[in-house]
Design an enzyme around this catalytic site. Structure first.
Site, PDB file in Angstrom:
ATOM      1  CE  LYS A 176      -2.012   2.792   2.676  1.00  0.00           C
ATOM      2  NZ  LYS A 176      -2.065   4.151   1.824  1.00  0.00           N
ATOM      3  CD  GLU A 251      12.818   0.880   9.544  1.00  0.00           C
ATOM      4  OE1 GLU A 251      13.512   1.943   9.983  1.00  0.00           O
ATOM      5  OE2 GLU A 251      13.291  -0.307   9.592  1.00  0.00           O
ATOM      6  CB  CYS A 285      12.904   9.692   7.384  1.00  0.00           C
ATOM      7  SG  CYS A 285      14.096   8.666   6.153  1.00  0.00           S
ATOM      8  CD  GLU A 386       9.879  13.402  10.679  1.00  0.00           C
ATOM      9  OE1 GLU A 386       8.830  13.071  11.233  1.00  0.00           O
ATOM     10  OE2 GLU A 386      10.767  12.621  10.038  1.00  0.00           O
TER      11      GLU A 386
HETATM   12  P1  NAP Z   1       2.146   8.678   7.762  1.00  0.00           P
HETATM   13  O1  NAP Z   1       1.154   9.786   7.465  1.00  0.00           O
HETATM   14  O2  NAP Z   1       2.444   8.089   8.718  1.00  0.00           O
HETATM   15  O3  NAP Z   1       1.870   7.756   6.375  1.00  0.00           O
HETATM   16  C1  NAP Z   1       2.589   6.643   5.986  1.00  0.00           C
HETATM   17  C2  NAP Z   1       1.813   5.503   5.320  1.00  0.00           C
HETATM   18  O4  NAP Z   1       0.801   5.035   6.240  1.00  0.00           O
HETATM   19  C3  NAP Z   1       1.110   6.112   4.046  1.00  0.00           C
HETATM   20  O5  NAP Z   1       1.075   5.001   3.196  1.00  0.00           O
HETATM   21  C4  NAP Z   1      -0.217   6.269   4.773  1.00  0.00           C
HETATM   22  O6  NAP Z   1      -1.424   6.164   3.987  1.00  0.00           O
HETATM   23  C5  NAP Z   1      -0.195   4.906   5.653  1.00  0.00           C
HETATM   24  N1  NAP Z   1      -1.354   5.132   6.970  1.00  0.00           N
HETATM   25  C6  NAP Z   1      -1.837   6.176   7.346  1.00  0.00           C
HETATM   26  N2  NAP Z   1      -2.653   5.713   8.304  1.00  0.00           N
HETATM   27  C7  NAP Z   1      -2.598   4.515   8.582  1.00  0.00           C
HETATM   28  C8  NAP Z   1      -3.368   3.665   9.387  1.00  0.00           C
HETATM   29  N3  NAP Z   1      -4.218   3.958  10.198  1.00  0.00           N
HETATM   30  N4  NAP Z   1      -3.061   2.352   8.991  1.00  0.00           N
HETATM   31  C9  NAP Z   1      -2.317   1.812   8.079  1.00  0.00           C
HETATM   32  N5  NAP Z   1      -1.683   2.821   7.282  1.00  0.00           N
HETATM   33  C10 NAP Z   1      -1.705   4.001   7.516  1.00  0.00           C
HETATM   34  O7  NAP Z   1       3.695   9.354   7.019  1.00  0.00           O
HETATM   35  P2  NAP Z   1       3.960   9.979   5.708  1.00  0.00           P
HETATM   36  O8  NAP Z   1       3.324  11.555   6.027  1.00  0.00           O
HETATM   37  O9  NAP Z   1       3.430   9.480   4.323  1.00  0.00           O
HETATM   38  O10 NAP Z   1       5.403   9.983   5.707  1.00  0.00           O
HETATM   39  C11 NAP Z   1       6.288  10.966   6.403  1.00  0.00           C
HETATM   40  C12 NAP Z   1       7.055  10.101   7.548  1.00  0.00           C
HETATM   41  O11 NAP Z   1       7.629   9.079   7.306  1.00  0.00           O
HETATM   42  C13 NAP Z   1       8.023  11.064   8.100  1.00  0.00           C
HETATM   43  O12 NAP Z   1       7.717  10.970   9.748  1.00  0.00           O
HETATM   44  C14 NAP Z   1       9.273  10.465   7.856  1.00  0.00           C
HETATM   45  O13 NAP Z   1      10.476  10.794   8.892  1.00  0.00           O
HETATM   46  C15 NAP Z   1       8.808   9.184   7.725  1.00  0.00           C
HETATM   47  N6  NAP Z   1      10.003   8.253   7.195  1.00  0.00           N
HETATM   48  C16 NAP Z   1      10.611   7.577   7.654  1.00  0.00           C
HETATM   49  C17 NAP Z   1      11.671   6.662   7.073  1.00  0.00           C
HETATM   50  C18 NAP Z   1      12.560   5.895   7.644  1.00  0.00           C
HETATM   51  O14 NAP Z   1      13.418   5.145   6.948  1.00  0.00           O
HETATM   52  N7  NAP Z   1      12.657   5.937   8.972  1.00  0.00           N
HETATM   53  C19 NAP Z   1      11.621   6.973   5.483  1.00  0.00           C
HETATM   54  C20 NAP Z   1      11.088   7.890   4.867  1.00  0.00           C
HETATM   55  C21 NAP Z   1       9.957   8.426   5.605  1.00  0.00           C
HETATM   56  P3  NAP Z   1      -2.119   7.634   3.128  1.00  0.00           P
HETATM   57  O15 NAP Z   1      -0.920   8.373   3.087  1.00  0.00           O
HETATM   58  O16 NAP Z   1      -2.716   6.970   1.865  1.00  0.00           O
HETATM   59  O17 NAP Z   1      -2.860   8.088   4.423  1.00  0.00           O
END
Ligand code: NAP
Length: 493
Positions: A176, A251, A285, A386
């Site tokens: 997904k 992650e 990230c 962040e």
């Molecule tokens: P996010 O809002 O947490 O979303 C991540 C993924 O989870 C998306 O596909 C999102 O879908 C999905 N999602 C949201 N709510 C969910 C739920 N209740 N159950 C299952 N899946 C759900 O994060 P983001 O804003 O996309 O990404 C930014 C974050 O990712 C930042 O905090 C960044 O630091 C982190 N990140 C970490 C790494 C690492 O290697 N540690 C790498 C890259 C990014 P939708 O978008 O479709 O809602």
């Protein structure tokens, strides 16, 4: 109804059960670049069921390792063939420059090649139990059905860190992507099918995480959830999965220090502090968003950073002149702007940026200028949280101990950078910093063969490297007695 169906369930492409669609917007100009099917929870449940059936059927699990590895190589070859198209999709979807997108796709290809070579080299572990009649061995088996959830900042790259080891291990999966950036993952799924991934082994649904989340995670049919995204979502998924004792790897985010000592090489330090935080407009990230600089050079260093930051060419990712692109959406820019307001109200000194570009040609995109705040300290939320935008905060230190204390004073622990000309101090620093990756006199690099992941609230799993494959494997001890004898324990018979 959309033209080509975009959901892949049980080997067949399908539209959403309720006909739902989502428009995908190019953040550089606000135009709609595609309309994709938006899955319903029923679609997500069907995808999990298809992955379960394909795993339980046993054929994929029984596929010889060499064949699975060859499949990964075929996928890599197809990605290589389609590299320009994939890079283009990544750029119009996320906003990042084409140069960055091409690097991302190269990295995706290298991940598939790496896991193809790693998995064929894995051998069972034989154990000498002291009885020549007993064959004792430890083998690795696929963990089962995996749900792989990726964020929007590196859509296909983050997904590849999950899909490649999952396929190599013999798992089946539901992927997904973020609802905001699904295009490259849809294209990838078509390539995977073309390469010969069997029906049901790789299923794809896209749609809002809030809507699909429960169907994908709150189920006993899933054996492993690998999630990359924000801290709040990671906590939710871990809580839901705990009900089913499902293994979870999360992650999460980072608030990454970049520590510059006075003796560090000046030119490379200025350059890498800038790229470390402003690449992809800070939506990384591991972005080095906290500059921690030695007091004696701080004024001059910050002045030079500001001069250079003002020269960064912000523009559409498809324009070869652009050095960094827009934020991923209007909503995300609003969040970043709120952090700028917060920083000002917290008493940080705005050195440069803090506003949208004035160029009218960029008015339709969600652009934001590289921003530097000086005079920051750990009481400020812009230093602790962040912001996920092009915002650099500056803190100062006078002693090595203070640099370590500041560098570790964060609830996150994803990545850190240290710059010094003193190798002994450099070694002390890299061991003292509690982060999953530490760069010494460099910043931002990683390789498929080395583990990636976070300490503390940056997460609890590891991707890439041998550990990134082990996450998708169960360990089984097989004890085979080739000459069984009575146990002679219960004597009463
Ligand atoms: P996010 O809002 O947490 O979303 C991540 C993924 O989870 C998306 O596909 C999102 O879908 C999905 N999602 C949201 N709510 C969910 C739920 N209740 N159950 C299952 N899946 C759900 O994060 P983001 O804003 O996309 O990404 C930014 C974050 O990712 C930042 O905090 C960044 O630091 C982190 N990140 C970490 C790494 C690492 O290697 N540690 C790498 C890259 C990014 P939708 O978008 O479709 O809602």
């Amino acid at each position: 109804m959309n033209g080509n169906p975009d959901l892949l369930i049980g080997g067949a492409w399908a539209h959403a059960a309720d006909g739902g669609l989502r428009e995908i917007v190019n953040p550089a100009d606000g135009t709609v670049v595609a309309t994709v099917d938006e899955a319903t929870p029923d679609d997500a449940r069907s995808a999990v069921a298809a992955a379960r059936a394909a795993f339980d059927d046993g054929a994929w699990v029984a596929t010889p390792v060499a064949e699975r590895a060859a499949l990964l190589v075929r996928i890599a070859d197809l990605l290589e063939r389609d590299k320009e198209e994939l890079a283009h999709l990544e750029t119009v979807d996320t906003g990042k420059t084409l140069v960055e997108s091409r690097i991302d796709i190269d990295d995706v290809i290298s991940v598939f090649r790496y896991y193809a070579s790693l998995v064929v080299g894995q051998a069972d572990r034989l154990i000498d139990v002291g009885d020549p009649a007993v064959l004792s061995r430890v083998v690795r088996e696929p963990i089962g059905v995996c749900v792989l959830i990726a964020p929007w900042n590196y859509p296909l790259l983050q997904m590849s860190w999950k899909v490649a080891p999952a396929l190599a291990a013999g798992c089946t999966m539901v992927v997904k992507p973020s609802e905001v950036t699904p295009l490259s993952t849809i294209a990838f799924a078509r390539s995977a099918q073309e390469a010969g991934v069997p029906a049901g082994v790789l299923n794809l649904v896209q749609g809002s995480g809030a809507v699909l989340g429960a169907a994908l995670t709150d189920t006993p049919d899933v054996d492993f959830i690998s999630f990359t995204g924000g801290l709040a979502t990671g906590k939710t998924i871990a809580r839901v999965a705990a009900e089913h004792v499902t293994k979870v790897a999360v992650e999460l985010g980072g608030k990454n220090p970049h520590i510059v000592f006075a003796d560090a090489d000046w030119a490379s330090s200025v350059d890498q502090v800038l790229t470390g935080v402003f690449l992809h407009s800070g939506q990384v990230c591991s972005a080095g968003t906290r500059l921690i600089v030695e007091e004696s050079i701080a004024d001059d260093f910050v002045a030079e950073l500001a001069r250079r930051a003002e020269l960064i060419r912000v523009g559409p990712g498809l324009d070869p002149a652009s050095e960094t692109g827009p934020l991923v959406s209007e909503a995300h820019r609003a969040k970043v702007e709120a952090y700028v307001e917060l920083g000002i109200s917290e008493g940080a000194k705005l050195v440069t940026g803090g506003v949208r570009p004035s160029d009218p040609a960029l008015a339709a995109g969600s652009f934001f200028l590289p921003t530097i705040f000086d005079n920051c300290d750990r009481s400020m939320r812009i230093v602790r949280e962040e912001t996920f935008g092009p915002i650099l905060t500056v803190e100062r230190f006078s002693t090595e101990a203070e640099a370590i204390r500041l560098g570790n004073d964060t609830e996150y622990g994803l990545a850190a950078g240290v710059r010094t000309a003193d190798p002994a101090r450099g070694e002390r620093m890299v061991r003292a910093l509690r982060h999953g990756t530490v760069w010494l006199n460099d910043f931002g690099y990683y390789t498929a063969a080395a583990e990636w992941g976070g300490f503390k609230k940056s997460g609890n799993g590891r991707e890439l490297g041998p550990t990134g494959l082990a996450e998708y494997q169960e360990i089984k001890h097989i004890w085979h007695n080739t000459a069984p004898k009575p146990a002679e324990w219960f004597k009463s018979v």
